[in-house]
Design an enzyme around this catalytic site. Sequence first.
Site, short mmCIF file in Angstrom:
data_model
loop_
_atom_site.label_atom_id
_atom_site.label_comp_id
_atom_site.label_asym_id
_atom_site.label_seq_id
_atom_site.Cartn_x
_atom_site.Cartn_y
_atom_site.Cartn_z
N LEU A 151 0.87 -1.17 0.00
CA LEU A 151 0.00 0.00 0.00
C LEU A 151 0.91 1.23 0.00
O LEU A 151 1.82 1.34 0.82
CB LEU A 151 -0.90 0.00 1.24
CG LEU A 151 -2.12 0.93 1.25
CD1 LEU A 151 -3.04 0.66 0.06
CD2 LEU A 151 -2.88 0.80 2.55
N ASP A 152 0.67 2.15 -0.94
CA ASP A 152 1.51 3.34 -1.07
C ASP A 152 1.61 4.10 0.24
O ASP A 152 0.63 4.17 1.00
CB ASP A 152 0.94 4.29 -2.13
CG ASP A 152 1.04 3.71 -3.54
OD1 ASP A 152 1.81 2.76 -3.73
OD2 ASP A 152 0.35 4.23 -4.43
N PRO A 153 2.77 4.73 0.53
CA PRO A 153 2.89 5.53 1.75
C PRO A 153 1.83 6.62 1.85
O PRO A 153 1.37 6.93 2.96
CB PRO A 153 4.30 6.14 1.61
CG PRO A 153 5.05 5.15 0.80
CD PRO A 153 4.05 4.61 -0.18
#
Length: 328
Positions: free
Chosen positions: A49-51
């Site tokens: 999951l993207d930051p």
Amino acid sequence: MARRGKKPKGRAINGWVILDKPKGMGSTDCVGKLKWLYFAQKCGHAGTLDPLASGMLPIAFGDATKTVPYVMDGRKTYRFTVRWGVQTTTDDTEGTPVATSDLRPGEDQIRECLGHYVGEIEQVPPAFSAIKIAGERAYDLARSGETVEIESRIVTVHSLDIVETPDADTTVFEAECGKGTYVRAIARDLGRDLGCYGHIVELRRTAVGAFEEADMVPLDDLLEAGEEGREELDAEAIEAGAKARIIDFEPLDEYIIEPEAALSELYEVMLGDDQASRVLAGNSVLLKGRDAPAFCDEAFATGHGRLIALGAIEQGSFHPKRVFGGKG
């Protein structure tokens, strides 16, 4: 003389913690944090999951890591907000603008386009993505200034709907999609089709595979549970520079979900103690009962009160393919 391997450091725990990942924290950082917090021997995550995104990041411990592919291959649900008028290099707020427009789409106009993004669609992943190109991550190449060329791929979007329209500049969507789908690319392509451009300003994942929004636990709750189990040091120990350790893991362990929770879409074979022992030894067992299937490509077996194997059913017998030895 054979050299004995080192004893694994940490607790041999098995199961899932469905983390509600906060914005600004990377998936790998989350795994490291929970591995330290739980003092776990083995830990991994199911789906990056993207930051800049928040929401569901399933964290697997011990034997649950063997079920990660079943979670990663499952459907995922995202809620995301698109800001119209600007396309960026990253298709989100981290990048710089590459195209702008004064046009703003109406809700009816957006709905007319949504049908083109449901079903099997062709999609080019964002340049800033984890896709590997000649062994390098696309986002590493893009950040170093190289031109990134990523081939289009077929992905599946099961549903895409408008949730709300806060104002003329933004629209909130919810999408349910299959493995490998980038909602940032949906926002980018939708903006191009509407002639106004667009990028994501908020992204939250609410479901992955068998796990739902109600399963999520915020990181702060886990940190508080860790504090509940931390030892109390006397003044002398504190003065000597000692650091308090977590000695009671019960408050943390209450958030662990059994490993087989990831396998809810597979057929479950429930075994008695004798059959379970045979399967744990790698042997197949004949299934009894009129409702037992004769054939099943993928199934899991439970016995002795836990998940014991993944396998298949052939001619009425369960054949283990992967045995779970942990006691958890």
